[in-house]
Design a protein around this motif. Structure first.
Motif, PDB file in Angstrom:
ATOM      1  N   HIS A   1       0.820  -1.208   0.000  1.00  0.00           N
ATOM      2  CA  HIS A   1       0.000   0.000   0.000  1.00  0.00           C
ATOM      3  C   HIS A   1       0.852   1.257   0.000  1.00  0.00           C
ATOM      4  O   HIS A   1       0.361   2.346  -0.239  1.00  0.00           O
ATOM      5  N   GLY A   2       2.148   1.084   0.290  1.00  0.00           N
ATOM      6  CA  GLY A   2       3.042   2.231   0.256  1.00  0.00           C
ATOM      7  C   GLY A   2       2.904   3.127   1.469  1.00  0.00           C
ATOM      8  O   GLY A   2       2.626   2.639   2.566  1.00  0.00           O
ATOM      9  N   ASP A   3       3.050   4.415   1.246  1.00  0.00           N
ATOM     10  CA  ASP A   3       3.246   5.320   2.371  1.00  0.00           C
ATOM     11  C   ASP A   3       1.956   5.925   2.923  1.00  0.00           C
ATOM     12  O   ASP A   3       1.996   6.758   3.813  1.00  0.00           O
ATOM     13  N   THR A   4       0.804   5.516   2.379  1.00  0.00           N
ATOM     14  CA  THR A   4      -0.439   6.044   2.939  1.00  0.00           C
ATOM     15  C   THR A   4      -0.671   5.433   4.328  1.00  0.00           C
ATOM     16  O   THR A   4       0.043   4.543   4.744  1.00  0.00           O
ATOM     17  N   GLU A   5      -1.667   5.929   5.007  1.00  0.00           N
ATOM     18  CA  GLU A   5      -2.041   5.394   6.326  1.00  0.00           C
ATOM     19  C   GLU A   5      -2.130   3.870   6.269  1.00  0.00           C
ATOM     20  O   GLU A   5      -2.779   3.324   5.381  1.00  0.00           O
ATOM     21  N   PRO A   6      -1.496   3.165   7.206  1.00  0.00           N
ATOM     22  CA  PRO A   6      -1.581   1.699   7.158  1.00  0.00           C
ATOM     23  C   PRO A   6      -3.012   1.226   7.407  1.00  0.00           C
ATOM     24  O   PRO A   6      -3.763   1.847   8.161  1.00  0.00           O
TER      25      PRO A   6
ATOM     26  N   PRO B   1       1.889  -1.897  17.191  1.00  0.00           N
ATOM     27  CA  PRO B   1       0.706  -2.255  17.983  1.00  0.00           C
ATOM     28  C   PRO B   1      -0.510  -1.401  17.617  1.00  0.00           C
ATOM     29  O   PRO B   1      -1.649  -1.873  17.690  1.00  0.00           O
ATOM     30  N   GLN B   2      -0.250  -0.167  17.186  1.00  0.00           N
ATOM     31  CA  GLN B   2      -1.347   0.747  16.831  1.00  0.00           C
ATOM     32  C   GLN B   2      -2.136   0.266  15.617  1.00  0.00           C
ATOM     33  O   GLN B   2      -3.233   0.752  15.358  1.00  0.00           O
ATOM     34  N   THR B   3      -1.571  -0.676  14.868  1.00  0.00           N
ATOM     35  CA  THR B   3      -2.256  -1.213  13.693  1.00  0.00           C
ATOM     36  C   THR B   3      -3.324  -2.234  14.079  1.00  0.00           C
ATOM     37  O   THR B   3      -4.221  -2.524  13.312  1.00  0.00           O
ATOM     38  N   LEU B   4      -3.191  -2.769  15.301  1.00  0.00           N
ATOM     39  CA  LEU B   4      -4.059  -3.868  15.735  1.00  0.00           C
ATOM     40  C   LEU B   4      -5.178  -3.391  16.660  1.00  0.00           C
ATOM     41  O   LEU B   4      -4.966  -2.556  17.534  1.00  0.00           O
ATOM     42  N   CYS B   5      -6.370  -3.933  16.419  1.00  0.00           N
ATOM     43  CA  CYS B   5      -7.495  -3.719  17.337  1.00  0.00           C
ATOM     44  C   CYS B   5      -8.047  -5.088  17.715  1.00  0.00           C
ATOM     45  O   CYS B   5      -8.350  -5.898  16.841  1.00  0.00           O
ATOM     46  N   LEU B   6      -8.132  -5.356  19.009  1.00  0.00           N
ATOM     47  CA  LEU B   6      -8.699  -6.624  19.465  1.00  0.00           C
ATOM     48  C   LEU B   6     -10.142  -6.386  19.890  1.00  0.00           C
ATOM     49  O   LEU B   6     -10.429  -5.467  20.652  1.00  0.00           O
ATOM     50  N   GLU B   7     -11.054  -7.214  19.374  1.00  0.00           N
ATOM     51  CA  GLU B   7     -12.481  -7.057  19.690  1.00  0.00           C
ATOM     52  C   GLU B   7     -12.893  -8.065  20.754  1.00  0.00           C
ATOM     53  O   GLU B   7     -12.680  -9.268  20.595  1.00  0.00           O
ATOM     54  N   VAL B   8     -13.477  -7.553  21.809  1.00  0.00           N
ATOM     55  CA  VAL B   8     -13.983  -8.396  22.892  1.00  0.00           C
ATOM     56  C   VAL B   8     -15.455  -8.064  23.050  1.00  0.00           C
ATOM     57  O   VAL B   8     -15.821  -6.888  23.037  1.00  0.00           O
ATOM     58  N   THR B   9     -16.310  -9.063  23.177  1.00  0.00           N
ATOM     59  CA  THR B   9     -17.732  -8.729  23.262  1.00  0.00           C
ATOM     60  C   THR B   9     -18.057  -8.091  24.608  1.00  0.00           C
ATOM     61  O   THR B   9     -17.407  -8.367  25.623  1.00  0.00           O
TER      62      THR B   9
END
Ligand code: C2E
Ligand code: MG
Ligand code: MG
Ligand code: MG
Length: 285
Positions: free
Chosen positions: A109-114, A146-154
């Motif tokens: 994706h290059g240099d845009t927002e990950p 770590p900022q790229t990851l979101c963990l979903e918990v119900t």
């Protein structure tokens, strides 16, 4: 299952229920080998910014390509995996694959927002002592922030959660991982309780989105969503909505101030290349 109804009367067994129980049993015993043989795969569903329509990331949704039964959705086997504990290695596999995918998107994706990646966590993974270390290892090995990851918990998994349960989530949140409260609004949790939870995203359950089908939507539904959004924003939480199937829903939810949306209106869950294409079209347009 023939059930005694008192005295000498018996109810006839329900053959469909029996077949279901047999399949359940068969699926449960087949899970470990399925993981080893690589029968699981992940589909990705885009998360779209409601303000400008851009693709910001995706939720990873696991499927099982069963040799006899074809593709099985997570509702068919996640409860079984939770029951036997296989959810821990399976969940770790999903995390590893998804983070690896995020890394590939970044490279192409290059240099845009990950593109960010959302991964569902089962309550059993929360109580597993290896969660934080496994997550750190997976992120480090793939060089994904770590900022790229979101963990979903119900929401229901965190209702009444004590400090021991919240500690691993706090550690992850301190590292920069986002924690989302999934299926929010279905668990009757105390709203004041939100302040105590290390979450940064509310995922509004699909049932609210369904209330927005007509334009204009039901005024009571509108008030409820408006209230949740303003509470969430006052607590610095972002709001994602699930199950957006029509443009009218997207428009209402945007007006109500929701931040991100996910649903068939934008795209069904699909292979990772598709997400990459959607994101590129987006960046070009
Ligand atoms: P969820 O996390 O709430 O995921 C959203 C579900 O809504 C997904 O179902 C998705 O395909 C579906 N969906 C998305 N957009 C729409 C829409 O516009 N309309 C409708 N009617 N449905 C939509 P799916 O893939 O069957 O997953 C069901 C649940 O299984 C997930 O609910 C999640 O709780 C669980 N799950 C999926 N993957 C994993 C995983 O890797 N680990 C764990 N522990 N649970 C998982
Ligand atoms: Mg989810
Ligand atoms: Mg959800
Ligand atoms: Mg849901």
């Amino acid at each position: 299952r023939a059930k005694s109804a008192g005295g000498n009367r018996f109810e006839l067994a329900d053959p469909e229920a029996d077949a279901r129980a047999i399949t359940r049993h068969g699926l449960t015993t087949a899970l470990p080998a399925a993981l080893e043989r690589g029968e699981f795969f992940i589909e990705y569903q885009p998360l779209v910014h409601l303000g400008d329509g851009s693709v910001r990331g995706a939720e990873a949704l696991v499927r099982w390509l069963h040799p006899q039964h074809g593709v099985l959705g997570p509702d068919r086997f996640i409860p079984l995996a939770e029951h036997t504990g296989l959810i821990v290695p399976l969940g770790r596999w999903v995390l590893e694959q998804s983070v690896g995918q995020a890394r590939q998107w970044r490279e192409r994706h290059g240099d845009t927002e990950p593109l960010r990646i959302n991964v569902n966590l089962s309550p059993c993974q929360l109580t597993h002592p290896g969660l934080v270390q496994d997550t750190v290892d997976i992120l480090e090995r793939s060089g994904v922030a770590p900022q790229t990851l979101c963990l979903e918990v119900t929401e229901s998994a965190l209702i009444g959660a004590d400090d021991d349960l919240l500690k691993p989530l706090r550690r992850l949140a301190e590292m920069g991982v986002d924690i989302a409260l999934d299926d929010f609004g279905t668990g009757y949790s105390n709203l004041a309780n939100l302040r105590r939870l290390p979450v940064s995203v509310l995922k509004l359950d699909r049932s609210f989105t369904q209330g927005m089908q007509q334009f204009p939507a039901d005024p009571v539904d509108l008030k409820i969503v408006e209230g949740i959004v303003s509470l969430a924003h006052s607590l610095d939480l972002a709001v994602t909505v699930e199950g957006v199937e029509t443009g009218a829903q997207a428009e209402q939810l945007r007006i109500l101030g929701c931040d991100t949306a996910q649903g068939w209106y934008y795209a069904r869950p699909g292979p990772p290349e598709r997400l990459h294409e959607l994101a590129l079209v987006d960046a070009a347009g």
